[in-house]
Design a protein around this motif. Structure first.
Motif, short mmCIF file in Angstrom:
data_model
loop_
_atom_site.label_atom_id
_atom_site.label_comp_id
_atom_site.label_asym_id
_atom_site.label_seq_id
_atom_site.Cartn_x
_atom_site.Cartn_y
_atom_site.Cartn_z
N ARG A 8 -16.06 -137.73 -6.87
CA ARG A 8 -15.93 -136.28 -6.64
C ARG A 8 -17.30 -135.65 -6.41
O ARG A 8 -17.47 -134.82 -5.51
N ILE A 9 -18.28 -136.02 -7.24
CA ILE A 9 -19.64 -135.48 -7.09
C ILE A 9 -20.21 -135.91 -5.74
O ILE A 9 -20.77 -135.10 -5.01
N ASP A 10 -20.04 -137.18 -5.42
CA ASP A 10 -20.56 -137.71 -4.16
C ASP A 10 -19.97 -136.95 -2.97
O ASP A 10 -20.69 -136.58 -2.03
N ALA A 11 -18.67 -136.69 -3.02
CA ALA A 11 -18.01 -135.96 -1.93
C ALA A 11 -18.55 -134.54 -1.84
O ALA A 11 -18.82 -134.04 -0.73
N LEU A 12 -18.72 -133.87 -2.96
CA LEU A 12 -19.27 -132.50 -2.97
C LEU A 12 -20.66 -132.47 -2.36
O LEU A 12 -20.98 -131.62 -1.53
N VAL A 13 -21.50 -133.42 -2.77
CA VAL A 13 -22.88 -133.48 -2.28
C VAL A 13 -22.91 -133.74 -0.77
O VAL A 13 -23.67 -133.10 -0.05
N LYS A 14 -22.04 -134.63 -0.31
CA LYS A 14 -22.05 -134.98 1.11
C LYS A 14 -21.36 -133.94 1.99
O LYS A 14 -21.68 -133.82 3.17
N ASP A 15 -20.42 -133.19 1.42
CA ASP A 15 -19.64 -132.23 2.21
C ASP A 15 -20.30 -130.86 2.33
O ASP A 15 -19.81 -130.01 3.07
N ASN A 16 -21.36 -130.62 1.59
CA ASN A 16 -22.02 -129.31 1.59
C ASN A 16 -23.49 -129.46 1.96
O ASN A 16 -24.20 -130.24 1.34
N LYS A 17 -23.92 -128.71 2.95
CA LYS A 17 -25.30 -128.79 3.42
C LYS A 17 -26.28 -128.42 2.31
O LYS A 17 -27.30 -129.07 2.11
N VAL A 18 -25.98 -127.33 1.59
CA VAL A 18 -26.79 -126.90 0.45
C VAL A 18 -25.84 -126.69 -0.72
O VAL A 18 -24.90 -125.89 -0.62
N LEU A 19 -26.07 -127.40 -1.81
CA LEU A 19 -25.17 -127.35 -2.95
C LEU A 19 -25.97 -127.21 -4.24
O LEU A 19 -26.92 -127.96 -4.46
N LEU A 20 -25.56 -126.26 -5.05
CA LEU A 20 -26.20 -126.05 -6.35
C LEU A 20 -25.20 -126.28 -7.47
O LEU A 20 -24.18 -125.60 -7.54
N PHE A 21 -25.47 -127.28 -8.29
CA PHE A 21 -24.71 -127.47 -9.52
C PHE A 21 -25.36 -126.56 -10.55
O PHE A 21 -26.57 -126.65 -10.79
N MET A 22 -24.58 -125.65 -11.14
CA MET A 22 -25.16 -124.63 -12.01
C MET A 22 -24.22 -124.30 -13.16
O MET A 22 -23.07 -124.73 -13.17
N LYS A 23 -24.75 -123.55 -14.11
CA LYS A 23 -23.93 -123.03 -15.21
C LYS A 23 -23.52 -121.61 -14.82
O LYS A 23 -24.37 -120.73 -14.68
N VAL A 53 -20.60 -126.09 -13.53
CA VAL A 53 -20.41 -127.26 -14.39
C VAL A 53 -19.72 -126.91 -15.71
O VAL A 53 -19.18 -127.79 -16.37
N LEU A 54 -19.71 -125.62 -16.07
CA LEU A 54 -19.06 -125.22 -17.32
C LEU A 54 -17.53 -125.32 -17.20
O LEU A 54 -16.84 -125.35 -18.21
N GLN A 55 -17.03 -125.37 -15.96
CA GLN A 55 -15.59 -125.46 -15.74
C GLN A 55 -15.07 -126.90 -15.76
O GLN A 55 -13.87 -127.13 -15.73
N ASP A 56 -15.99 -127.86 -15.78
CA ASP A 56 -15.58 -129.26 -15.69
C ASP A 56 -16.56 -130.14 -16.46
O ASP A 56 -17.65 -130.42 -15.98
N GLN A 57 -16.15 -130.57 -17.65
CA GLN A 57 -17.03 -131.38 -18.50
C GLN A 57 -17.41 -132.69 -17.83
O GLN A 57 -18.52 -133.19 -18.02
N GLY A 58 -16.49 -133.27 -17.05
CA GLY A 58 -16.79 -134.52 -16.37
C GLY A 58 -17.96 -134.36 -15.41
O GLY A 58 -18.88 -135.16 -15.38
N ILE A 59 -17.91 -133.28 -14.64
CA ILE A 59 -18.99 -133.02 -13.69
C ILE A 59 -20.25 -132.60 -14.44
O ILE A 59 -21.35 -132.99 -14.06
N ARG A 60 -20.10 -131.86 -15.53
CA ARG A 60 -21.28 -131.41 -16.28
C ARG A 60 -22.12 -132.59 -16.74
O ARG A 60 -23.35 -132.58 -16.65
N GLN A 61 -21.48 -133.64 -17.24
CA GLN A 61 -22.21 -134.84 -17.66
C GLN A 61 -22.47 -135.75 -16.47
O GLN A 61 -23.55 -136.31 -16.33
#
Length: 110
Positions: A8-23, A53-61
């Motif tokens: 899921r993380i890999d897909a998000l990173v590859k599908d978005n030109k600029v992506l910020l994982f944030m709280k 990342v606060l909405q998804d513990q799996g992604i947060r870690q």
């Protein structure tokens, strides 16, 4: 980290030109570092997506394992991990972040 979370993380990173994982979200950041990261991106005027990342513990870690970087926020540009808010700030102040966005053909928000 499970393979599913990594995928899921890999897909998000590859599908978005600029992506910020944030709280939190760009409108309601939940920590000062995330707020600063949003301010930098907004000041650059680029289009970006964010993941709370606060909405998804799996992604947060999982994002920490994915990047091998211990803190959030994390910025990805064109599939490449750039860094957290301190690195973003240093790059922004040196003009390197704007240069990177231009080099990658990142469109201005509008």
């Amino acid at each position: 980290m499970t393979d599913d979370t990594n995928a899921r993380i890999d897909a998000l990173v590859k599908d978005n030109k600029v992506l910020l994982f944030m709280k939190g979200t760009p409108l309601f950041p939940q920590c000062g570092f995330s707020s600063r990261a949003i301010a930098i991106l907004d000041h650059l005027g680029v289009s970006y997506e964010s993941v709370d990342v606060l909405q998804d513990q799996g992604i947060r870690q999982g994002i920490k394992d994915y990047s091998d970087w211990p803190t959030i926020p994390q910025l990805y540009v064109d599939g490449e991990f750039i860094g957290g808010s301190d690195i973003m700030m240093e790059m922004y102040e040196a003009g390197e972040l704007a240069e990177l966005m231009a080099d990658k053909g990142i469109a201005k928000a509008g």
